[in-house]
Design a protein around this motif. Structure first.
Motif, PDB file in Angstrom:
ATOM      1  N   THR A  44       0.827  -1.208   0.000  1.00  0.00           N
ATOM      2  CA  THR A  44       0.000   0.000   0.000  1.00  0.00           C
ATOM      3  C   THR A  44       0.858   1.253   0.000  1.00  0.00           C
ATOM      4  O   THR A  44       0.585   2.207  -0.745  1.00  0.00           O
ATOM      5  CB  THR A  44      -0.954  -0.006   1.202  1.00  0.00           C
ATOM      6  OG1 THR A  44      -1.778  -1.177   1.124  1.00  0.00           O
ATOM      7  CG2 THR A  44      -1.834   1.238   1.216  1.00  0.00           C
ATOM      8  N   VAL A  48       0.375   4.490  -2.169  1.00  0.00           N
ATOM      9  CA  VAL A  48      -0.233   5.577  -1.392  1.00  0.00           C
ATOM     10  C   VAL A  48       0.753   5.912  -0.266  1.00  0.00           C
ATOM     11  O   VAL A  48       0.617   5.427   0.858  1.00  0.00           O
ATOM     12  CB  VAL A  48      -1.609   5.170  -0.820  1.00  0.00           C
ATOM     13  CG1 VAL A  48      -2.276   6.349  -0.141  1.00  0.00           C
ATOM     14  CG2 VAL A  48      -2.504   4.596  -1.911  1.00  0.00           C
ATOM     15  N   PHE A  51      -0.204   6.686   3.437  1.00  0.00           N
ATOM     16  CA  PHE A  51      -1.094   5.758   4.143  1.00  0.00           C
ATOM     17  C   PHE A  51      -0.615   5.561   5.572  1.00  0.00           C
ATOM     18  O   PHE A  51       0.571   5.401   5.841  1.00  0.00           O
ATOM     19  CB  PHE A  51      -1.139   4.410   3.421  1.00  0.00           C
ATOM     20  CG  PHE A  51      -1.908   3.362   4.178  1.00  0.00           C
ATOM     21  CD1 PHE A  51      -3.280   3.439   4.288  1.00  0.00           C
ATOM     22  CD2 PHE A  51      -1.249   2.317   4.803  1.00  0.00           C
ATOM     23  CE1 PHE A  51      -3.997   2.480   4.998  1.00  0.00           C
ATOM     24  CE2 PHE A  51      -1.947   1.356   5.500  1.00  0.00           C
ATOM     25  CZ  PHE A  51      -3.318   1.443   5.599  1.00  0.00           C
ATOM     26  N   SER A  52      -1.547   5.562   6.504  1.00  0.00           N
ATOM     27  CA  SER A  52      -1.235   5.349   7.913  1.00  0.00           C
ATOM     28  C   SER A  52      -1.612   3.926   8.305  1.00  0.00           C
ATOM     29  O   SER A  52      -2.765   3.518   8.155  1.00  0.00           O
ATOM     30  CB  SER A  52      -2.011   6.339   8.793  1.00  0.00           C
ATOM     31  OG  SER A  52      -1.860   5.987  10.144  1.00  0.00           O
ATOM     32  N   LYS A  55      -4.772   2.760  10.244  1.00  0.00           N
ATOM     33  CA  LYS A  55      -6.097   2.659   9.639  1.00  0.00           C
ATOM     34  C   LYS A  55      -6.317   1.273   9.052  1.00  0.00           C
ATOM     35  O   LYS A  55      -6.634   1.112   7.886  1.00  0.00           O
ATOM     36  CB  LYS A  55      -6.267   3.729   8.568  1.00  0.00           C
ATOM     37  CG  LYS A  55      -6.208   5.137   9.131  1.00  0.00           C
ATOM     38  CD  LYS A  55      -6.417   6.154   8.054  1.00  0.00           C
ATOM     39  CE  LYS A  55      -6.403   7.549   8.639  1.00  0.00           C
ATOM     40  NZ  LYS A  55      -6.613   8.567   7.638  1.00  0.00           N
ATOM     41  N   LEU A  71      -7.980  -2.061   4.730  1.00  0.00           N
ATOM     42  CA  LEU A  71      -7.145  -0.861   4.749  1.00  0.00           C
ATOM     43  C   LEU A  71      -8.032   0.329   4.414  1.00  0.00           C
ATOM     44  O   LEU A  71      -8.658   0.346   3.358  1.00  0.00           O
ATOM     45  CB  LEU A  71      -6.028  -0.993   3.710  1.00  0.00           C
ATOM     46  CG  LEU A  71      -5.224  -2.300   3.764  1.00  0.00           C
ATOM     47  CD1 LEU A  71      -4.629  -2.618   2.415  1.00  0.00           C
ATOM     48  CD2 LEU A  71      -4.160  -2.192   4.821  1.00  0.00           C
ATOM     49  N   ILE A  73      -8.108   3.673   3.068  1.00  0.00           N
ATOM     50  CA  ILE A  73      -7.139   4.426   2.274  1.00  0.00           C
ATOM     51  C   ILE A  73      -7.772   5.669   1.681  1.00  0.00           C
ATOM     52  O   ILE A  73      -8.842   5.606   1.069  1.00  0.00           O
ATOM     53  CB  ILE A  73      -6.583   3.543   1.138  1.00  0.00           C
ATOM     54  CG1 ILE A  73      -5.963   2.274   1.723  1.00  0.00           C
ATOM     55  CG2 ILE A  73      -5.582   4.321   0.298  1.00  0.00           C
ATOM     56  CD1 ILE A  73      -5.588   1.249   0.700  1.00  0.00           C
ATOM     57  N   THR A  74      -7.088   6.783   1.831  1.00  0.00           N
ATOM     58  CA  THR A  74      -7.499   8.011   1.158  1.00  0.00           C
ATOM     59  C   THR A  74      -6.691   8.113  -0.129  1.00  0.00           C
ATOM     60  O   THR A  74      -5.482   8.313  -0.106  1.00  0.00           O
ATOM     61  CB  THR A  74      -7.256   9.246   2.043  1.00  0.00           C
ATOM     62  OG1 THR A  74      -8.010   9.098   3.245  1.00  0.00           O
ATOM     63  CG2 THR A  74      -7.684  10.527   1.327  1.00  0.00           C
TER      64      THR A  74
END
Length: 98
Positions: A44, A48, A51-52, A55, A71, A73-74
């Motif tokens: 990921t 991205v 990505f944290s 989350k 996940l 994901i924004t």
């Protein structure tokens, strides 16, 4: 049908980026949970970068043989959605992506 099944142009017409989309990956049988989570986070982060790992939701199957990692994901752009989906589907530890 999932977001990843929708062509890029149509997806851009349906949602406004950035957009928060949950992506679920299910492991193959008997893969260790910690290893699977680590692999999913690493893949990921390639697509991205912001990505944290906080989350993430993890669920084991009732028999404990499979793990589902969701996940949150924004995505900033539609290309990220399709690139991550392809990478997860191609990963050797992934049984399916939802």
């Amino acid at each position: 049908m999932s977001f990843t099944d929708i062509p890029s142009q149509k997806l851009e017409d349906l949602v406004t980026f950035p957009v928060l989309i949950p992506v679920k990956a299910v492991s193959h049988k008997n893969i260790a949970e910690a290893e699977f989570v680590q692999q999913m986070v690493e893949v990921t982060l390639i697509h991205v970068p912001d990505f944290s790992a906080e989350k993430i939701e993890i669920r084991a199957s009732s028999s404990g043989n499979y793990h589902a990692v969701t996940l949150m994901i924004t995505f900033e752009r539609v290309e990220q959605v399709h690139a991550l989906d392809a990478a997860l589907r191609a990963h050797p530890q992934v049984r399916m992506v939802l």
